[in-house]
Design a protein around this motif. Structure first.
Motif, PDB file in Angstrom:
ATOM      1  N   SER A  13      -1.774   6.080  -6.817  1.00 13.40           N
ATOM      2  CA  SER A  13      -3.055   6.376  -6.164  1.00 13.40           C
ATOM      3  C   SER A  13      -4.127   5.377  -6.604  1.00 13.40           C
ATOM      4  O   SER A  13      -5.038   5.054  -5.838  1.00 13.40           O
ATOM      5  N   ALA A  71      -3.320   2.295  -4.475  1.00 12.25           N
ATOM      6  CA  ALA A  71      -3.715   2.565  -3.088  1.00 12.25           C
ATOM      7  C   ALA A  71      -5.230   2.555  -2.963  1.00 12.25           C
ATOM      8  O   ALA A  71      -5.789   1.976  -2.022  1.00 12.25           O
ATOM      9  N   GLY A  72      -5.907   3.166  -3.929  1.00 12.38           N
ATOM     10  CA  GLY A  72      -7.374   3.203  -3.918  1.00 12.38           C
ATOM     11  C   GLY A  72      -7.958   1.808  -3.919  1.00 12.38           C
ATOM     12  O   GLY A  72      -8.857   1.484  -3.136  1.00 12.38           O
ATOM     13  N   LEU A 122      -6.595  -0.942  -2.937  1.00  8.64           N
ATOM     14  CA  LEU A 122      -6.341  -1.628  -1.675  1.00  8.64           C
ATOM     15  C   LEU A 122      -7.357  -1.200  -0.623  1.00  8.64           C
ATOM     16  O   LEU A 122      -7.730  -1.976   0.260  1.00  8.64           O
ATOM     17  N   TRP A 123      -7.836   0.044  -0.714  1.00  7.64           N
ATOM     18  CA  TRP A 123      -8.844   0.524   0.236  1.00  7.64           C
ATOM     19  C   TRP A 123     -10.263   0.253  -0.241  1.00  7.64           C
ATOM     20  O   TRP A 123     -11.217   0.726   0.375  1.00  7.64           O
ATOM     21  N   GLY A 124     -10.410  -0.437  -1.363  1.00  5.26           N
ATOM     22  CA  GLY A 124     -11.752  -0.748  -1.849  1.00  5.26           C
ATOM     23  C   GLY A 124     -12.356   0.358  -2.693  1.00  5.26           C
ATOM     24  O   GLY A 124     -13.546   0.337  -2.994  1.00  5.26           O
ATOM     25  N   ASP A 125     -11.539   1.353  -3.089  1.00  7.28           N
ATOM     26  CA  ASP A 125     -12.051   2.408  -3.959  1.00  7.28           C
ATOM     27  C   ASP A 125     -11.577   2.131  -5.378  1.00  7.28           C
ATOM     28  O   ASP A 125     -10.435   2.389  -5.720  1.00  7.28           O
TER      29      ASP A 125
END
Lengths: 287, 316
Positions: free
Chosen positions: B67, B70-71, B73-76
């Protein structure tokens, strides 16, 4: 034609002459450093354990040859004691890199195949982590200190020695005497230890000297950042950190520890470069 | 060439992933309980429990890692524990200092190193060429942070030409911001330039023995034209290699130098984050900086293909 020949020999002699000079000069500086560190265990001009606030921030004088710091401690004595931790960390860090790196490099060449590929990829990866970042990660989890400094610098050294060992080992494994040894039924680890290792020893010694110099530079930077050896143990990097607060009042505080680092590193580098030229004349082309 | 690109790209992605695993293991798995590290041994049990909940430490390790990736990669990038703001914003602000600083340092390094390196190669048998080499020995031996202190001493305290530290925001006075970066960039560039000068010189000396150099001289080109146009171009592969390797030490250098000059960049941020035990921020910045190093090595790898056409594989 004859003129060209003698010219070339003269050039080689000149180059080796220069190498001998840097060998002696670098060796002398390095020897002085070790002597100072050993001496400081028994004797320093002044005791650094006690503060003397009345004598703080003094300029160099006959009593205090290099002046005093903000606690009134003698700078020369602090520098002498600082050489202990610089050497200690340098030696341990190089030892970590040398032992683990050589083992990894030998194992990679001996096993070959996917293991070699994996080991070399892993050492590439490790190489992408600058020492300061490794130290920061270790300090964030385990806290700062001399052990953090040693491990960070040592781990960073592993890929360098692994690559060197593997590079040297590759060319030696292709030679006839290794083939003969293999035919005679020797195991890979026997060949690695008895044939390969002695043949790559030269380059390892040279690299160890250069790595030693780099370790001292890195440790100074970590000490400056407060990630390395903690007070009250004096270190050169820490002294520079403290000196920064008094830069306009007592500039010499920032001069002497830096000179100590620079001369140590210069000595080791000269020594290492000269060793390389003398041990392996082929690599000295164009240096 | 396309196949080479894709191969290298896959290698790059795998290396990045491995780097992320390594960072995650050191900062999240090795400490045992990151919440305890962040709050210290005196923390109250309910505060600890709350932080564990906030960081998602109750979930399995593999899930946490996935996570996190993944975060990112989404800019989080997560929430900073010390500042209680998104890490992405923090990092973006600091990059506005670190990136220009690094670029300026690279620029100074390249100009100095190519100039001095070519000079030293052209005068390799003369005293002035040897002098340049002697200077580079000193440049390599001097710690960059100490050189920074010396620059402050001379140019900030004695001469007053540059500020001793600090950084005015870009939006207020861009010239003053640039001005504040000059000394730090010089401090960073010295060591790098010293090493690169030596590499440039020895790469050039090697090339200068080749036949095409003699041909170029024979057809009437001047020494300068041969040096800069023919020889330097052919010496670029080792120079580019070392520049790529130097990028890692440049990254490390910015961390130190930003602390010397109190510049609010990534290096300062990660350093403060270590002091505040803000593992979330440490983790992101380490991955980011290491990622930059890996990316740079990848770009250098690709650059070879452009510099030296012989390295391109032809289609069979």
């Amino acid at each position: 034609m004859i003129g060209a020949q003698t010219g070339r020999f003269a050039k080689i002699r000149y180059r080796l002459g220069a190498s001998w000079l840097s060998l002696w000069l670098g060796g002398f500086i390095t020897l002085c450093l070790f002597a100072t560190a050993i001496l400081s265990y028994f004797w320093t001009p002044h005791s650094v354990a006690r503060m003397n606030m009345r004598a703080r921030l003094q300029a160099p004088s006959l009593d205090h040859l290099l002046g005093t710091d903000h606690f009134g401690r003698d700078i020369l004595s602090l520098l002498m004691i600082g050489s202990q931790s610089a050497l200690k960390i340098g030696i341990v860090a190089v030892a970590i890199g040398l032992v683990l790196g050589v083992l990894l490099g030998l194992a990679a060449t001996a096993r070959g195949g996917w293991f070699e590929e994996l080991a070399m990829r892993a050492s590439d990866l490790l190489f992408a982590f600058p020492v300061v970042l490794l130290a920061i990660m270790l300090a964030a989890t385990f806290g700062p200190g001399s052990v953090t400094s040693m491990i960070a610098i040592g781990v960073h050294n592993i890929p360098i020695f692994a690559r060197l060992t593997r590079g040297g080992a590759k060319s030696i494994l292709a030679r006839e005497f290794v083939m003969a040894s293999r035919v005679a039924g020797r195991s890979s680890s026997y060949i690695a230890a008895l044939h390969v290792l002695p043949n790559v020893l030269n380059i390892l010694v040279v690299q160890a000297t250069i790595s030693f110099a780099i370790a001292i530079l890195a440790d100074a930077a970590l000490g400056y950042l407060g990630l390395g050896t903690q007070p009250p143990t004096p270190t050169w990097g820490r002294m520079l950190k403290d000196a920064q607060s008094f830069l306009s009042q007592s500039p010499y505080l920032a001069i002497f520890p830096g000179l100590a680092i620079a001369f140590t590193v210069l000595g080791l580098n000269l020594f290492g470069d000269a060793l390389r030229d003398l041990l392996d004349p082929r690599s000295s082309q164009g240096r | 060439m396309l196949a080479q690109f894709t191969n290298k790209l896959i290698g790059f992605v795998l290396t990045m992933l491995a780097a992320a695993v390594l960072v995650f293991v050191v900062l999240e798995v090795l400490p045992g309980d990151p919440a305890l590290v962040m709050l210290g041994p005196d923390a109250q049990p309910d505060t600890l429990a709350a932080l564990r909940e906030q960081l998602g430490l109750n979930q399995p390790v593999v899930f946490r890692f996935l996570s996190w990736i993944a975060g990112m990669l989404w800019g989080d990038f997560g929430i900073s524990y010390a500042y209680n703001v998104p890490v992405l914003g923090l990092v973006a602000d600091r990059l506005a200092v670190t990136l220009p600083l690094a670029l300026m340092a690279i620029l100074i390094t390249v100009v100095l190193a190519l100039g001095l390196g070519v000079f030293a190669a052209a005068n390799s048998q003369r005293l002035r060429g040897q002098l340049v080499m002697a200077f580079t020995q000193f440049g390599i031996a001097i710690p960059s942070f100490w050189f920074g202190l010396l620059l402050i001493l001379l140019f900030a305290i004695h001469l007053g030409w540059f500020p001793a530290g600090g950084f005015p925001e870009w939006s207020k006075d861009p010239i003053a911001s640039l001005h504040a970066l000059v000394l730090p960039a010089c401090a960073l560039a010295l060591v790098q330039a010293a090493i690169l000068t030596r590499v440039t010189r020895s790469a050039l000396l090697e090339v200068l023995h080749e036949d095409f150099v003699r041909t170029a001289r024979a057809k009437g080109l001047t020494r300068r034209e041969v040096l800069w146009r023919h020889a330097l171009q052919n010496a670029l592969v080792p120079i580019a290699t070392v520049m790529g390797l130097q990028f890692a030490s440049l990254v490390a250098g910015t961390i130190v130098i930003e602390n010397v000059f109190a510049l609010p960049g990534l290096g300062r941020l990660i350093f403060l984050a270590v002091e505040q035990r803000d593992l979330v921020v440490v983790r992101v910045i380490v991955v980011l900086l290491v990622g930059m190093v890996i990316l740079m090595n990848y770009l250098v790898d690709i650059a070879y293909l452009f510099i030296d056409p012989r390295l391109r594989t032809r289609r069979a």
